[in-house]
Motif scaffolding. Structure first.
Motif, short mmCIF file in Angstrom:
data_model
loop_
_atom_site.label_atom_id
_atom_site.label_comp_id
_atom_site.label_asym_id
_atom_site.label_seq_id
_atom_site.Cartn_x
_atom_site.Cartn_y
_atom_site.Cartn_z
N ASP A 1 0.81 -1.23 0.00
CA ASP A 1 0.00 0.00 0.00
C ASP A 1 0.84 1.27 0.00
OD1 ASP A 1 -2.35 -1.54 0.09
OD2 ASP A 1 -2.24 -1.66 2.29
N ARG B 1 2.82 4.14 -2.13
CA ARG B 1 2.84 4.70 -3.47
C ARG B 1 4.26 5.19 -3.81
NH1 ARG B 1 -2.06 6.11 -5.44
NH2 ARG B 1 -1.38 8.03 -6.44
N VAL C 1 2.58 9.93 -10.84
CA VAL C 1 2.45 8.90 -9.81
C VAL C 1 1.21 8.05 -10.06
CG1 VAL C 1 2.03 8.50 -7.35
CG2 VAL C 1 3.79 10.13 -8.06
N GLU C 2 0.08 8.70 -10.34
CA GLU C 2 -1.15 7.95 -10.62
C GLU C 2 -0.96 7.03 -11.82
OE1 GLU C 2 -3.95 7.69 -9.06
OE2 GLU C 2 -3.57 9.18 -7.50
N VAL D 1 1.26 3.99 -10.87
CA VAL D 1 0.52 3.01 -10.08
C VAL D 1 -0.42 2.21 -10.97
CG1 VAL D 1 -1.24 2.74 -8.28
CG2 VAL D 1 0.68 4.32 -7.93
#
Length: 218
Positions: free
Chosen positions: A143, A145, A198-199, A202
């Motif tokens: 979990d 990031r 970052v999004e 992921v």
């Protein structure tokens, strides 16, 4: 011979003298290898005597992107590259590690009239670059990031890079980058780019784990 081929490909175009100097080969040895590579179509020689990428190399490179892990990465990252451009209006790239270098294997160009272009197939050093730092990122905990990495002027003056690693089970396997003019990627625009990268990283990590390990050749 492979070192000579890699040197010409990396630089885009080189004369015999320059190719020999950059590979620390005698000119006679370099010429012999260059002739073999040219005869086999991996390089071409123009009227000025400079060598550049030939059709056999292009065919081999395209084949490597249409099957295997690179194809899986490109499939996983494709929609995220598009979303990065939508969010930032800047050019977005996918890169992988090759020894002490990072190699860009996919891109979607930005929407601005002045934008960063032309790095697919190019390699840059791991050390001292944002993409290099992303590719050396440690494995993430559950979990957790990835953190964005920033750099300005490492490879090109006045260009800012915002990167984040794409993770597999054992650590970073690739990186996503947004590149644009340093005077435009500042303040809230820089933060928007960092959040978007970052999004995207992921999402690509998750997508990569679900892409089948074999891809049909297209």
């Amino acid at each position: 011979m492979l070192e000579l081929l890699d040197t010409v490909v990396t630089n885009g175009e080189l004369s015999l003298t320059a190719a020999a100097a950059r590979t620390d080969m005698p000119a006679s040895t370099a010429l012999r290898h260059l002739r073999v590579l040219t005869d086999r179509g991996y390089l071409v020689k123009d009227t000025s005597g400079s060598y550049s990428v030939g059709p056999a190399f292009v065919r081999t490179a395209l084949a490597s992107l249409q099957s295997g892990p690179y194809a899986r990465l490109r499939a996983a990252a494709g929609s995220e590259l598009e979303r990065l451009v939508e969010a930032t209006e800047e050019s977005a790239y996918l890169a992988v590690r090759d020894g002490d270098a990072a190699v860009y294997i996919a891109t979607v160009e930005g929407r601005r009239a002045i934008r960063h272009v032309g790095w697919v197939g190019r390699s840059v050093p791991i050390d001292g670059t944002a993409v290099g730092a992303a590719l050396q990122a440690a494995p993430l905990g559950r979990d957790t990031r990835p953190a964005p990495v920033f750099n300005t002027g490492a490879i090109e003056p006045d260009v800012t890079a915002v990167c984040a690693p794409i993770h597999g089970p054992d650590g970073a396997i690739a990186a996503l980058s947004v590149l644009g003019p340093a005077d435009r990627l500042t303040g809230t625009r820089l933060q928007t780019a960092a959040d978007a990268v970052v999004e995207a990283a992921v999402a690509t990590s998750a997508a990569f784990s679900s892409v089948p390990s074999t891809q049909p050749r297209g």
